[in-house]
Design an enzyme around this catalytic site. Structure first.
Site, PDB file in Angstrom:
ATOM      1  CB  SER A  41      -0.926  -0.004   1.218  1.00 37.07           C
ATOM      2  OG  SER A  41      -0.171   0.150   2.394  1.00 37.07           O
ATOM      3  CG  HIS A  42       2.785   3.315   2.565  1.00 36.24           C
ATOM      4  ND1 HIS A  42       2.060   2.675   3.526  1.00 36.24           N
ATOM      5  CD2 HIS A  42       2.451   4.626   2.658  1.00 36.24           C
ATOM      6  CE1 HIS A  42       1.331   3.560   4.182  1.00 36.24           C
ATOM      7  NE2 HIS A  42       1.549   4.737   3.682  1.00 36.24           N
ATOM      8  CG  LEU A 118       5.772   9.645   9.118  1.00 38.27           C
ATOM      9  CD1 LEU A 118       5.319   9.963  10.541  1.00 38.27           C
ATOM     10  CD2 LEU A 118       6.242  10.908   8.420  1.00 38.27           C
ATOM     11  CB  THR A 154      -4.355   8.176   9.716  1.00 38.64           C
ATOM     12  OG1 THR A 154      -3.585   8.888   8.731  1.00 38.64           O
ATOM     13  CG2 THR A 154      -5.683   7.790   9.104  1.00 38.64           C
ATOM     14  CB  ALA A 174      -2.257   5.038  11.584  1.00 36.69           C
ATOM     15  CD  GLU A 182      -6.698  -3.768   6.522  1.00 38.35           C
ATOM     16  OE1 GLU A 182      -7.181  -4.899   6.357  1.00 38.35           O
ATOM     17  OE2 GLU A 182      -5.545  -3.442   6.125  1.00 38.35           O
ATOM     18  CE  LYS A 224      -3.405   4.202  29.211  1.00 39.23           C
ATOM     19  NZ  LYS A 224      -2.666   3.041  29.774  1.00 39.23           N
ATOM     20  NE  ARG A 303       4.413 -10.598  10.216  1.00 43.93           N
ATOM     21  CZ  ARG A 303       4.329 -10.355  11.522  1.00 43.93           C
ATOM     22  NH1 ARG A 303       4.669  -9.164  11.991  1.00 43.93           N
ATOM     23  NH2 ARG A 303       3.918 -11.282  12.360  1.00 43.93           N
ATOM     24  NE  ARG A 304       9.358  -1.084   7.663  1.00 45.00           N
ATOM     25  CZ  ARG A 304      10.542  -0.480   7.666  1.00 45.00           C
ATOM     26  NH1 ARG A 304      11.236  -0.367   6.548  1.00 45.00           N
ATOM     27  NH2 ARG A 304      11.044   0.013   8.778  1.00 45.00           N
TER      28      ARG A 304
END
Lengths: 333, 333
Positions: A41-42, A118, A154, A174, A182, A224, A303-304
């Site tokens: 998605s990015h 980011l 977000t 986010a 999503e 929070k 995972r990245r």
């Protein structure tokens, strides 16, 4: 495709849509990094988003970022309405110098268009041995805890910590309950969403993805997460003289463009407090990471990084339909 | 009791327990602020906790904080093993000067004992017109998301934003699912806890408060809260050369004392990025707060400020049993 092929495709497509070469290079690099790291998605999909923002007139395609230092510990880049990537690239060396000189420094990106995560920005700082925190608002889509109408974006928070000889400890999430994409995916698939993701325009909890998109999303973690979302708005909005998420969506005037506004990056040099003892104390951080992983818990971004190793070795696969959509962008331009 | 009477009671009790006068004054002030704001668990009850830490030998009762500036943007206070309050009080004017000069500054408190909330510290900065972020580890009581064994402390994050003419926007929350004191209260009352608060020592979810206290608490907000807890450990532990929560509980050696270690406070001067336009942009923040409150959502700390107004007007009520316990501390000393 190899990452080089992907980079060429992305750069050419952005150029063809009218983006200046230095911007196209910087933006393409971020999309390639996303695809490389398995963040579909990015990744290269964002070409469609970026070209849409360009064609909608939301982006200044040849903006020249202007770097200033309003105080000895502060760096500001006025992005001139262009994409955030080149503004960040121009500010980065000044931020690095400033953080190393003073121990801590803050970089404000002003007047930029955001479509990316980011983590590329905090990773760029960890690669230079610095600790980094980055925040940015988006469009007002998210209700505060206790309310049902959008105030926040977000509003992601990213953090990076350098780990000598390996990928940094990085998170980037986010402060909304889920990513907006999503909910979008659920809408496209005609699937209901859980009833704690958001509210319809009348403030009622709903499982209808379309109604949540037209109403308000929730924050993660109750009051929070809502407090953190407010912090992000304040730090990367009023504190740096830039738009809040409400201001961003108003400025978009229903063009469906990416969020416009600011970003705040705080960089801290570990050598500032630690002097010669940096490696000793970074080793203590490693002991903490080991205590997490030893019990089978994963570090954020793991995972990245696995996807990154695969992509660097074998390249990436782009879905045929997405490739066709990207080629169609190029033809139309 | 009036707040003055409470302050005298707290100071006298701490003095009688052997705490040096300047420390006793600073610690008493924090406890009075907690009681004044209706935070019973961080109020005068903490006299019992502080005196316990003193008698357990965890605190250096006459520590002299030493303030240094390792870089132009950094301030460090070595607390010498004393309570954090006096160390912060000594560092505060230097932090204010540094943040105003450079736009941003960081204060590390090292080698201090923590028993209090962080909001008094961020409020002290907002009173001077600065924006503040404060973090500190505690004792290792909290499991990372995906694990079941303690690595993190309750690791609070506090944030403060100045609001001209009114109480600041302040939040201060643990990154654990609940405060440890909440589980303690359930244990004392013999009540079960929800099964998502923590794990027993074998890593199984449990509703037994005593087993959670002996096992591990969860973070709030799943993997996002866990990532924030890790950030707090890193920023206020290895980054400033101080203990992690695991190091703190090891150093306690089962004495049951308060957490020992460091704290990081980041201060940002709004005038740094905004120059003459501070009031214009603070007004934009007020518009955001209004958008939150207009829909019936509360700002963080609003209950605390209501209690403060009541206490300043009418004083506070101390439970007779607590008062007796405090008087008994004095007699024993």
């Amino acid at each position: 495709m190899t990452l080089d092929e992907l980079r060429t495709l992305a750069t050419d497509t952005l150029r063809a849509a009218g983006l200046a070469y230095d911007h196209a290079e910087a933006v393409a690099e971020t999309m390639v990094a996303g695809e490389r790291d398995g963040c579909a998605s990015h990744g290269i999909y964002r070409l469609l988003v970026a070209v849409n923002s360009i064609r909608a007139g939301v982006v200044v395609t040849d903006a020249v970022p202007v770097v200033t230092s309003p105080r000895t510990g502060l760096v500001r880049v006025d992005g001139g309405g262009g994409f955030a990537q080149l503004a960040f690239a121009r500010g980065l060396p000044v931020l690095l110098d400033t953080a190393r000189s003073h121990g801590i420094a803050a970089l404000a990106l002003n007047n930029v268009v955001h479509f990316a995560a980011l983590w590329p920005e905090v990773e760029a700082l960890t690669e230079q041995g610095l600790v980094a925190i980055a925040v940015t608002p988006s469009h007002a889509w998210v209700a505060p805890a206790g309310g049902t109408r959008p105030v926040f974006g977000t509003n992601p928070i990213a953090f990076g910590w350098p780990r000598p000889g390996r990928e940094p400890f990085v998170f980037d999430f986010a402060t909304s309950a889920v990513a907006r994409g999503e909910i979008e995916l659920h809408r496209r698939a005609g699937k209901p969403v859980p009833d704690d993701w958001g509210y319809d325009a009348d403030g009622q909890a709903t499982t209808d993805a379309e109604k949540v998109l037209a109403g308000a999303m929730r924050t993660f973690g109750g009051h929070k997460g809502s407090a953190l979302a407010a912090m992000v708005e304040l730090l990367a909005g009023p504190l740096i003289g830039d738009l809040t998420s409400a201001g961003s969506i108003a400025a978009d005037r229903n063009r469906g463009g990416s969020p416009i506004g600011g970003e705040l990056v705080i960089a801290i040099d570990p050598a500032g407090f630690l002097g010669d003892a940096v490696s000793e104390h970074l080793a203590r951080a490693e002991a903490m990471f080991a205590a997490i992983e030893e019990q089978g818990a994963r570090l954020p971004s793991s995972r990245r990084y696995e996807a990154r190793r695969r992509s660097l070795a074998y390249g990436v696969e782009i879905p045929a339909a997405l490739h066709a959509d990207i080629m169609a962008l190029g033809e139309r331009a």
